[in-house]
Design an enzyme around this catalytic site. Structure first.
Site, PDB file in Angstrom:
ATOM      1  N   ASP A 152     -38.257  50.886  52.291  1.00 53.77           N
ATOM      2  CA  ASP A 152     -37.306  50.869  53.400  1.00 53.77           C
ATOM      3  C   ASP A 152     -37.957  51.218  54.736  1.00 53.77           C
ATOM      4  OD1 ASP A 152     -34.769  50.494  54.479  1.00 53.77           O
ATOM      5  OD2 ASP A 152     -34.231  52.604  54.293  1.00 53.77           O
ATOM      6  N   LEU A 202     -34.172  52.200  46.140  1.00 55.81           N
ATOM      7  CA  LEU A 202     -35.005  51.037  45.835  1.00 55.81           C
ATOM      8  C   LEU A 202     -36.375  51.132  46.496  1.00 55.81           C
ATOM      9  CD1 LEU A 202     -32.399  48.148  46.295  1.00 55.81           C
ATOM     10  CD2 LEU A 202     -33.232  49.108  44.133  1.00 55.81           C
ATOM     11  N   CYS A 206     -13.950  48.815  47.387  1.00 54.55           N
ATOM     12  CA  CYS A 206     -14.898  49.228  48.418  1.00 54.55           C
ATOM     13  C   CYS A 206     -14.463  48.760  49.803  1.00 54.55           C
ATOM     14  CB  CYS A 206     -16.301  48.724  48.099  1.00 54.55           C
ATOM     15  SG  CYS A 206     -16.456  46.930  47.960  1.00 54.55           S
ATOM     16  N   CYS A 241     -19.414  50.808  61.050  1.00 56.82           N
ATOM     17  CA  CYS A 241     -19.724  51.559  59.831  1.00 56.82           C
ATOM     18  C   CYS A 241     -20.108  52.996  60.179  1.00 56.82           C
ATOM     19  CB  CYS A 241     -20.863  50.870  59.081  1.00 56.82           C
ATOM     20  SG  CYS A 241     -21.405  51.748  57.607  1.00 56.82           S
ATOM     21  N   LYS A 298     -27.244  55.980  68.768  1.00 60.75           N
ATOM     22  CA  LYS A 298     -27.835  57.033  69.590  1.00 60.75           C
ATOM     23  C   LYS A 298     -26.877  57.601  70.637  1.00 60.75           C
ATOM     24  CE  LYS A 298     -32.604  55.346  69.131  1.00 60.75           C
ATOM     25  NZ  LYS A 298     -32.317  54.350  68.109  1.00 60.75           N
ATOM     26  N   CYS A 350     -21.714  57.947  55.131  1.00 63.60           N
ATOM     27  CA  CYS A 350     -20.376  57.751  54.571  1.00 63.60           C
ATOM     28  C   CYS A 350     -20.539  57.136  53.189  1.00 63.60           C
ATOM     29  CB  CYS A 350     -19.551  56.824  55.472  1.00 63.60           C
ATOM     30  SG  CYS A 350     -17.885  56.489  54.868  1.00 63.60           S
ATOM     31  N   CYS A 379     -17.267  53.700  50.271  1.00 61.96           N
ATOM     32  CA  CYS A 379     -17.313  52.411  49.581  1.00 61.96           C
ATOM     33  C   CYS A 379     -18.174  52.465  48.328  1.00 61.96           C
ATOM     34  CB  CYS A 379     -17.780  51.308  50.528  1.00 61.96           C
ATOM     35  SG  CYS A 379     -19.456  51.498  51.171  1.00 61.96           S
ATOM     36  N   CYS A 383     -16.589  52.521  43.659  1.00 60.27           N
ATOM     37  CA  CYS A 383     -16.981  51.374  42.841  1.00 60.27           C
ATOM     38  C   CYS A 383     -16.716  51.667  41.365  1.00 60.27           C
ATOM     39  CB  CYS A 383     -18.460  51.068  43.047  1.00 60.27           C
ATOM     40  SG  CYS A 383     -19.066  49.675  42.053  1.00 60.27           S
TER      41      CYS A 383
END
Length: 378
Positions: free
Chosen positions: A140, A175, A200, A220, A229, A247, A250, A254
């Site tokens: 990431d 991941l 979700c 989101c 920012k 958050c 969602c 699931c």
């Protein structure tokens, strides 16, 4: 399969899978580097719609982000690995406890980049030694679209909330990816298995999903509390509630989560001080205390000012009059972002007190956004 110069790829992959399990990875899969030719078109459509908000780096790296080969032309295969970070209890349970701050599950552990990167390097080193192939490791931190590639590698599927969903671990997988010049046997891609479920989408407090499988980051709370920012836009402040970093709504609803098993690796267990933090304690953190508390945590990366912005918004939503003196103490903060959030919190908790202080503070305020907070004209 085209020749990759490796004598026995099946044996090599079996060894890699065994090593992955030994290192604590819960999921392993392989996809061809060109498995998702649809990604550039989907990415460009999202960027054209502005769904990336002020994450300008997504637009700047779009050409490389759209394809592993756009980033590294020699790549032939992608190994995707996942670690389950599922929580031991419902992370939404404290949303109603207004004196507490809610930190996203992924940020309650050590920074996942640190957790995974060393393990990936171990895997990549093994692959390079056994095959002689080139390798590159990603967690990431580079323009690689891990979630759709993980879907192609059979780890799960991207749900309607855009997060990868696993049959075994629900929506809770960290991941990591290894690109390699070796051509390895690919796993079968996972089919989307959300069916008619829209939990979700329905639970999102800010309606951040313009359509299933589409996310507008500008709405989101995970984006607004972490990446954004500036001041939190007014329309999203009340929906923030006591969410002070990220958050999980969602993810947490699931239905596949009921099959998730808790990771037993100690370093993925949440730090107790991040599970039920008191807003009264957090709002008093100076910069040194902030850095000390969040050392080794992804929260440290957003800095004290943005974090206090989030905490003050949560305090404004708390209805807790005992926090008013702590809010007032932040009205004179050196950072305009903090001052503005403090003004909003005070106006929510004690509007008469805010009006009493308005002239004195506004007279010496030089930041236009903070002045708008005082007048309520935001």
């Amino acid at each position: 399969m085209a020749s990759s110069g490796i004598a026995n790829t099946d044996k090599l992959v079996a060894e890699l899978r065994t090593r992955a399990t030994a290192l604590g990875f819960d999921s392993f899969g392989i996809a061809p580097a060109d498995a998702r030719p649809d990604l550039p078109e989907k990415l460009n459509a999202a960027l054209a719609a502005g769904w990336h908000g002020d994450m300008a780096w997504m637009e700047e790296t779009a050409e490389r982000r759209g394809s592993p080969n756009g980033m590294w032309p020699e790549a032939r295969s992608v190994i995707l690995l996942g670690i389950n970070y599922g929580p031991e209890s419902d992370p939404l349970a404290i949303l109603g406890e207004r004196s507490l701050g809610t930190i996203s599950v992924y940020a309650r552990n050590r920074d996942y980049h640190e957790i995974i990167k060393g393990k990936l390097k171990d895997m990549a080193s093994l692959l390079a030694r056994r095959s002689g192939a080139e390798v590159k490791v990603f967690v990431d931190t580079a323009p690689l679209m891990e979630k759709p590639l993980a879907e192609a590698a059979g780890l799960g599927w991207q749900g309607k909330h855009s997060v990868l969903v696993s049959r075994e671990f629900g929506s809770w997988l960290f991941l990591g990816a290894i690109l390699t010049s070796a051509e390895l046997p690919a796993d079968s891609p996972h089919q989307e298995s959300c069916g008619t479920c829209t939990r979700c989408l329905d639970i999102c407090p800010t309606n951040a999903f313009p359509a299933p499988f589409r996310l507008d980051a500008r709405r989101c709370l995970a984006y607004l509390t972490v990446e954004h920012k500036g001041p939190i836009p007014l329309e999203f402040r009340a929906p923030m509630g006591n969410r002070i970093y990220g958050c999980d709504d969602c993810l947490a609803v699931c239905p596949w989560n009921k099959f998730a098993s808790i990771s037993r690796e100690a370093k993925l267990r949440a730090r107790p001080e991040f599970e039920r933090p008191q807003l009264a304690d957090l709002v008093q953190l100076d910069d040194d205390a902030f850095r000390s508390l969040f050392a080794g945590s992804p929260i440290k990366r957003i800095g004290q000012a943005r974090f206090l912005r989030n905490v003050l918004i949560a305090i404004g939503n708390s209805r807790d009059d005992t926090l008013i003196p702590l809010v007032e103490a932040r009205l004179g903060s050196e950072d305009a972002l903090v001052r503005g959030a403090a003004v909003w919190a005070l106006r929510k908790l004690a509007p008469e007190r805010a009006e009493h202080l308005r002239l004195a503070y506004a007279a010496k305020e030089s930041d236009s956004s903070v002045l708008l907070e005082w007048t309520g004209d935001i």
